[in-house]
Design a protein around this motif. Structure first.
Motif, PDB file in Angstrom:
ATOM      1  N   ASN A 151       0.806  -1.218   0.000  1.00 39.85           N
ATOM      2  CA  ASN A 151       0.000   0.000   0.000  1.00 39.85           C
ATOM      3  C   ASN A 151       0.845   1.278   0.000  1.00 39.85           C
ATOM      4  O   ASN A 151       0.509   2.259   0.676  1.00 39.85           O
TER       5      ASN A 151
ATOM      6  N   ARG B 244      -7.005  -5.870   2.857  1.00 39.32           N
ATOM      7  CA  ARG B 244      -5.737  -6.222   2.196  1.00 39.32           C
ATOM      8  C   ARG B 244      -5.973  -7.441   1.313  1.00 39.32           C
ATOM      9  O   ARG B 244      -6.663  -8.373   1.723  1.00 39.32           O
TER      10      ARG B 244
ATOM     11  N   GLY C  27      -0.343  -7.265   6.208  1.00 36.34           N
ATOM     12  CA  GLY C  27      -0.032  -5.847   6.289  1.00 36.34           C
ATOM     13  C   GLY C  27       1.446  -5.661   6.585  1.00 36.34           C
ATOM     14  O   GLY C  27       2.178  -6.614   6.858  1.00 36.34           O
TER      15      GLY C  27
END
Length: 573
Positions: A264, A323, A343
């Protein structure tokens, strides 16, 4: 979730219970290829010489080549091998136009796809020149081909040489999966191509079973190949940046590839499934270079420390964590692998805990993808299975050459249960390869198709009788790439959060519907939907009704809204 008779709930899937009513025993999917007008049989041209390329198969694509809002179909043909011009009709791929009534018309003749393109394997779909129409990149042995869509007319022109993508210097290389993605966020789609190995008829090796029967070799007898990355120059041409990007630093028997921003950070990374090599996770460094971080990220090997026989890749937010995780198809007597995205740039193999490892052990999975087949808001998994060793049943107990498809139901708690019944044609053993998912009749339930070796294509229509709702989102980039690939969509509905990136190719050698599908269960309205475009533009939309297909244009918002076609239990308006 709200289901009427004929539905499958998490409880009765896990236990295999049935109410013994006609609706409950009806198949979840019906195989409708011939009924839908699709008469295509994939052939690998095998004549007993055991050429290695014969067993890697071919793929397929759901894509809307004329922008009429309905998915058309491209089927990839390997064909006779080696092909000798003049000895037989030319083997070629097939293009089917969606008639918008559940049927298709073969429009291959005169399309530009009705010629011999080599021993074809896979397809990537993307509007590389941002003219509003999806183009095709077809891979295979003997050269890859960039086919330009001539304005949705059903005509495609081979522009490989003109675009700078000719592979003449690498005649012994054959490509498998490929995918378009914008790694430098300049609004033009770049291209990653998996290369399996350097192979030719002259270098082919024939292996043998323990009792000396000739058979296909395992990949470790052939050296792996360097994959290739092409940067889009924005003028209809590409530059080979394999060396300068760092992609050339590692070699692998590449079979599956997906673009994803796993950490991300706003830069698209690349995950590659390799056959008997470590998987690649190419981290985008943001400066035009990539570093393979699969080892430190936890997705290079499975939980046993083994190199995977990676085939296809499914990508999706299966646990609604915000996610996207990765599902990898594997060889028989190895578990299929579910890498949970934790993550912070890390993955964890949760295959055993999630229940997808043990049910697979007798099967060999090529095509695979996430599919919320019951629209309950939790992504299920479909796999296309089929072995590569003709005599495997003689050497491995319980393992067959022809194998059924498998459907795994998401229990909503991080685990899956293998759907034991109501499988219909899914349970027929086949030697399957490519698989693509898409709602081809726009009824709000996802369908899928499977390419079978030396057998007809299978098109599976979703027949589930449910009152659950759903929504489909088509993205159109303006500052970002025209497809809106890599746009991140977060949806809030009924107190739940759903997430998906817009993806190009996935599964194995195939391209699924690029429209983003969200099952909503019994929720009829979306509270809010946020889209983060690759350009960095953020948009929030509110008050969207379920059971519609929305086109969202970057900087504009909803540019069109079309009701899904009627299905039992739901009014389409």
């Amino acid at each position: 979730m709200a289901l009427i008779l004929g539905s499958v709930s998490a409880a009765n899937v896990s236990c295999g219970e049935s109410k013994n009513t006609p609706q409950d025993v009806a198949p979840l999917f019906s195989e409708v290829a011939q009924k839908a007008g699709i008469n295509f049989q994939q052939t690998n041209g095998a004549e007993g010489k055991f050429y290695f390329v014969e067993e890697t198969g071919s793929g397929c694509a759901f894509f809307d080549y004329d922008n009429d809002g309905y998915l058309d179909i491209l089927l990839i043909q390997s064909g006779a091998f080696p092909y000798k011009p003049g000895t037989m009709p030319e083997p070629h791929c097939a293009l089917y136009h969606n008639n918008r009534n559940g049927t298709f018309t073969d429009v291959t003749a005169g399309s530009g796809l009705d010629k011999y393109l080599g021993y074809c394997q896979g397809v990537a779909v993307g509007d590389y020149d941002n003219d509003g129409f999806d183009d095709l990149y077809i891979t295979g042995y003997g050269g890859n081909h960039l086919m330009h869509n001539e304005g949705g007319t059903g005509k495609f022109t081979d522009v490989t040489e003109k675009a700078g993508l000719a592979d003449n210097a690498h005649g012994a290389r054959y490509g498998t999966s490929a995918a378009f993605g914008d790694y430098n966020n300049d609004g033009f789609l770049d291209l990653y191509v998996c290369c399996y190995c350097h192979w030719s008829i002259e270098t082919n090796k024939t292996c043998a079973t323990p009792d000396e029967k000739p058979d296909y070799c395992t990949p470790d007898v052939m050296p792996p190949s360097t994959h290739r990355l092409f940067r889009n120059n924005g003028d209809g041409t590409f530059a080979d940046v394999t060396e300068e990007s760092g992609i050339s630093k590692h070699k692998g028997h590449g079979l599956g590839v997906v673009w994803l921003d796993y950490d991300n950070d706003g830069h698209e990374d690349i995950f590659v499934a390799n056959d008997l090599n470590i998987a690649f996770l190419w981290h985008n460094n943001g400066d035009g270079t990539f570093t393979n971080v699969s080892d430190v990220a936890g997705c290079a090997y499975n939980s046993y420390g083994q190199e995977m026989s990676g085939m296809g890749i499914g990508i999706g937010d299966y646990d609604n964590s915000g996610r996207e995780s990765l599902f990898i198809g594997n060889f028989s007597e190895q578990p299929n692998t579910l890498f949970k995205n934790l993550g912070k740039g890390l993955f964890l193999d949760v295959s055993n805990e999630a229940g997808v490892a043990i049910p697979h052990m007798q099967y060999l999975t090529f095509g695979c993808d996430f599919i919320d087949y019951d629209a309950d808001g939790w992504k299920d998994i479909i796999t296309a299975n089929g072995h590569v060793s003709v005599y495997i049943s003689e050497t491995s107990a319980g393992v067959k050459y022809r194998e059924p498809r498998q459907l795994y139901h998401n229990q909503g708690n991080g685990t899956y249960a293998l759907v034991p019944d109501r499988l219909g044609a899914l349970s027929i053993p086949m030697v399957s390869r490519g698989l693509a998912v898409g709602d081809y009749d726009n009824d709000g339930l996802p369908d899928f198709m499977v390419v079978n070796q030396n057998d007809p294509i299978h098109l599976y229509h979703n027949d589930l009788n449910t009152t659950n709702h759903s929504i489909l989102i088509k993205t159109v980039g303006t500052k970002s790439n025209r497809n809106g690939y890599h746009a991140k969509i977060t949806l809030h509905a009924g107190g739940k959060r759903y997430f998906s990136e817009v993806h190009s190719s996935s599964s194995y050698l195939s391209h699924s519907d690029s429209r983003v599908y969200f099952g909503l269960g019994d929720v009829k309205n979306v509270d809010s939907m946020e889209i983060v475009w690759p350009s960095g533009i953020r948009e929030t939309l509110k008050g969207l009704a379920a059971d519609y297909i929305y086109t969202v244009t970057e900087g504009v918002g909803v540019s069109s809204k079309v009701a899904m076609t009627h299905r039992s239990g739901i009014a389409s308006t």
